[in-house]
Enzyme design. Structure first.
Site, short mmCIF file in Angstrom:
data_model
loop_
_atom_site.label_atom_id
_atom_site.label_comp_id
_atom_site.label_asym_id
_atom_site.label_seq_id
_atom_site.Cartn_x
_atom_site.Cartn_y
_atom_site.Cartn_z
N ASP A 32 1.20 49.96 73.17
CA ASP A 32 2.53 50.31 72.67
C ASP A 32 2.65 51.80 72.37
O ASP A 32 2.05 52.30 71.41
CB ASP A 32 2.78 49.49 71.39
CG ASP A 32 4.13 49.77 70.76
OD1 ASP A 32 5.04 50.25 71.47
OD2 ASP A 32 4.28 49.50 69.55
N SER B 115 4.25 52.87 68.67
CA SER B 115 3.58 52.74 67.38
C SER B 115 2.19 53.34 67.50
O SER B 115 1.76 53.72 68.60
CB SER B 115 3.50 51.27 66.93
OG SER B 115 2.65 50.53 67.79
N ASN C 193 -0.80 52.20 65.30
CA ASN C 193 -1.90 51.42 64.73
C ASN C 193 -2.45 50.39 65.71
O ASN C 193 -1.70 49.83 66.51
CB ASN C 193 -1.46 50.69 63.47
CG ASN C 193 -1.23 51.63 62.30
OD1 ASN C 193 -0.18 52.25 62.20
ND2 ASN C 193 -2.22 51.72 61.42
N TRP D 155 -4.06 46.68 65.52
CA TRP D 155 -4.29 45.54 64.62
C TRP D 155 -4.41 44.27 65.45
O TRP D 155 -3.87 44.16 66.55
CB TRP D 155 -3.16 45.40 63.60
CG TRP D 155 -1.83 44.99 64.18
CD1 TRP D 155 -0.84 45.80 64.60
CD2 TRP D 155 -1.39 43.64 64.44
NE1 TRP D 155 0.21 45.07 65.11
CE2 TRP D 155 -0.10 43.74 65.02
CE3 TRP D 155 -1.95 42.38 64.23
CZ2 TRP D 155 0.64 42.61 65.39
CZ3 TRP D 155 -1.22 41.25 64.63
CH2 TRP D 155 0.06 41.38 65.18
N TYR E 99 7.80 46.39 62.55
CA TYR E 99 8.36 46.67 63.87
C TYR E 99 9.83 46.23 63.87
O TYR E 99 10.31 45.65 62.89
CB TYR E 99 7.59 45.92 64.96
CG TYR E 99 6.12 46.27 65.02
CD1 TYR E 99 5.67 47.39 65.73
CD2 TYR E 99 5.17 45.48 64.38
CE1 TYR E 99 4.32 47.70 65.79
CE2 TYR E 99 3.81 45.79 64.44
CZ TYR E 99 3.40 46.90 65.14
OH TYR E 99 2.06 47.22 65.20
N ASP F 253 9.15 54.10 75.29
CA ASP F 253 8.46 53.09 74.50
C ASP F 253 8.06 51.88 75.35
O ASP F 253 8.91 51.06 75.71
CB ASP F 253 9.37 52.65 73.34
CG ASP F 253 8.71 51.64 72.43
OD1 ASP F 253 7.52 51.36 72.59
OD2 ASP F 253 9.41 51.13 71.53
N THR G 215 8.93 48.15 73.94
CA THR G 215 10.29 47.61 73.84
C THR G 215 10.71 47.11 75.22
O THR G 215 10.68 47.85 76.19
CB THR G 215 11.28 48.68 73.35
OG1 THR G 215 10.92 49.07 72.01
CG2 THR G 215 12.70 48.15 73.34
#
Length: 381
Positions: free
Chosen positions: A89, A92, A94, A96, A132, A272, A275
Site C-alpha cells: 500500500d 500508508s 505501517n 501490520w 484507513y 495509491d 485504493t
C-alpha cells in the site's frame, strides 16, 4: 569467456520472450492470448521481472489480482517464518498483521502471528492505532525478521493487531497491510519496511515500481530496487512530489474532454495502490456524473449502451497529459455498467485530495523513487 557467453545467451533468450515479435507483428503474449493459452503459459512460466537482473538488491514480489479490487502478495515474519498475505500500500506506511491476541471476528478467518513461535521476536510496550478509509485496527508493536520478495529485513518493527472493528477486514482476501509511503505518515513513529531496505543497503536503487494487471489476469508485481525496461518502452514521465507523506503530486487540472473542466486552479493527488477506485472530492464527483450522464445510488452506474461514446478523462500533471479511457474507468458485470469513481473528501493543508487508485494505476507502470522524490509514469500499451 564462458560467463560472458552465458550472459549473452540469457539476455538473448529474454529478448526472444519479451521483445522479438512473431510473424505478422504479433508478440508471443498476443499470440498466446488469441489462442486462449496465455493463462496456462504464465502458470507454467511465471514472469519474474527480477530474473533479468544479474546483481543483488533487485527482487520482485508477485501479486494476486483479486477481482480488480485489490492486489496482494505473500511475506513472512519470524523464525521459522510465518506467512501472511498483504496489500502493498503506497497510501500508508505501517506494516501490520493479525495476531493471536486478536479477539475480533475479522481475525478469525485470517492468518495470525504467534510471537511465541518465533525465536527472533522482540516485544515492546508500545501500542499502535491505524485508521484507513475503510477500517481501523489497534494493537501492539514488535520487532522480528521480515522477508519480502526474498529480501530479509532484520529487526523490522511491525504491528500485531488485537482489535479490528467492523467487518471490512473480515471480508478482505488479505491478512494485513505493508505500507510503502513515507516515515512521516507512520503511526507510532514506526520505520517503514522499504526505509529499512534502503538504510541497510538491501536494494540496488532507492526505488520500487508497480505493475497492476487488468481483468483479473495474473502478472501483477512490485519490483524492489529497479525499473523493468519491458514496461517503459513508451518512456517515463517524471513528476516531482509536492509532499513527502503520501506519494503526493500536484495536478494542473482534469478535463472530461469537451464536457467539463475540473480543478482548474490545480489540486493535490496521491498515487495509491491501496485504493481500488479513483476517488475525488464529492463536489467534483457530482460534476463528473453529470458530464457522463451517470447516476449514483451507492454505486456509480451508467447505461451500458453509451459506454463506447464516453470521452477520455485527461489528467494534466506537471505539464503532461495522462488520459484515462472509458475502457479503463467503466466495468461491466451481469449487464450492469459501473464507473470506477467514488466521492471522498480528504482534507489537506492545500485543499481536498484526489486519490489516483488502481483504476488509474492499471493504465500506467508506476515508479516510486525515494532517491528523486518523484513518481514516474509510463503508459502501458
Amino acid at each position: 569467456m564462458k560467463l560472458l557467453l552465458l550472459f549473452s545467451l540469457v539476455a538473448l533468450a529474454q529478448c526472444l520472450v519479451h521483445r522479438i515479435p512473431l510473424r505478422k507483428g504479433k508478440s508471443l503474449r498476443q499470440s498466446l492470448q488469441e489462442r486462449g493459452l496465455l493463462e496456462r503459459y504464465l502458470k507454467k512460466h511465471p514472469y519474474d521481472p527480477a530474473a533479468k537482473y544479474f546483481s543483488t538488491g533487485v527482487s520482485s514480489e508477485p501479486m494476486q489480482n483479486y477481482m480488480d479490487n485489490s492486489y496482494y502478495g505473500t511475506i513472512s515474519i519470524g523464525t521459522p517464518p510465518q506467512d501472511f498475505t498483504v496489500i502493498f500500500d503506497t497510501g500508508s506506511s505501517n506494516l501490520w498483521v493479525p495476531s493471536v491476541y486478536c479477539t475480533s471476528l475479522s481475525c478469525s478467518n485470517h492468518n495470525r502471528f504467534n510471537p511465541a513461535k518465533s525465536s527472533t521476536f522482540i516485544s515492546t510496550n508500545e501500542s499502535v492505532y491505524i485508521a484507513y478509509g475503510t477500517g481501523s485496527l489497534s494493537g501492539v508493536l514488535g520487532y522480528d525478521t521480515v522477508n519480502v520478495a526474498d529480501i530479509e529485513v532484520y529487526n523490522q518493527i511491525f504491528g500485531l493487531s488485537e482489535t479490528e472493528p467492523g467487518d471490512f477486514f473480515y471480508y478482505s482476501p488479505f491478512d494485513g497491510i505493508l505500507g510503502l509511503a513515507f516515515p512521516s505518515l507512520a503511526s507510532s513513529g514506526a520505520t517503514p519496511v522499504f526505509d529499512n531496505m534502503m538504510n541497510e543497503g538491501l536494494v540496488a536503487r532507492d526505488l520500487f515500481s508497480v505493475y497492476l494487471s487488468k481483468n483479473e489476469e495474473s502478472g501483477s508485481f512490485v519490483l524492489f530496487g529497479a525499473i523493468d525496461p519491458y514496461y517503459v518502452t513508451n518512456g517515463i514521465s517524471w513528476i516531482p512530489l509536492s509532499a513527502e507523506t503520501y506519494w503526493q503530486i500536484t495536478m494542473d487540472r482534469v478535463s472530461i474532454m469537451g464536457r467539463a473542466e475540473l480543478c482548474q486552479d490545480s489540486c493535490q493527488a496521491i498515487v495509491d495502490t491501496g485504493t481500488s477506485l479513483l476517488a475525488m472530492p464529492n463536489e467534483y464527483l457530482t460534476v463528473v456524473l453529470r458530464a457522463l450522464g451517470a447516476t449514483s445510488n451507492g454505486e456509480v452506474r451508467i447505461d451500458c449502451e453509451y459506454r463506447n461514446s464516453l470521452p477520455d478523462i485527461v489528467f494534466y500533471i506537471n505539464g503532461m497529459e495522462f488520459p484515462l479511457t472509458p475502457s479503463a474507468y467503466v466495468t461491466e458485470s451481469n449487464g450492469v455498467c459501473s464507473l470506477g469513481f467514488q466521492g471522498m473528501n480528504v482534507p489537506t493543508e492545500s485543499g481536498e485530495m484526489w486519490i489516483l487508485g488502481d483504476v488509474f494505476i492499471r493504465e500506467y507502470y508506476v515508479i516510486f523513487s525515494r532517491a528523486k522524490n518523484m513518481v514516474g509514469l509510463s503508459r502501458l500499451s
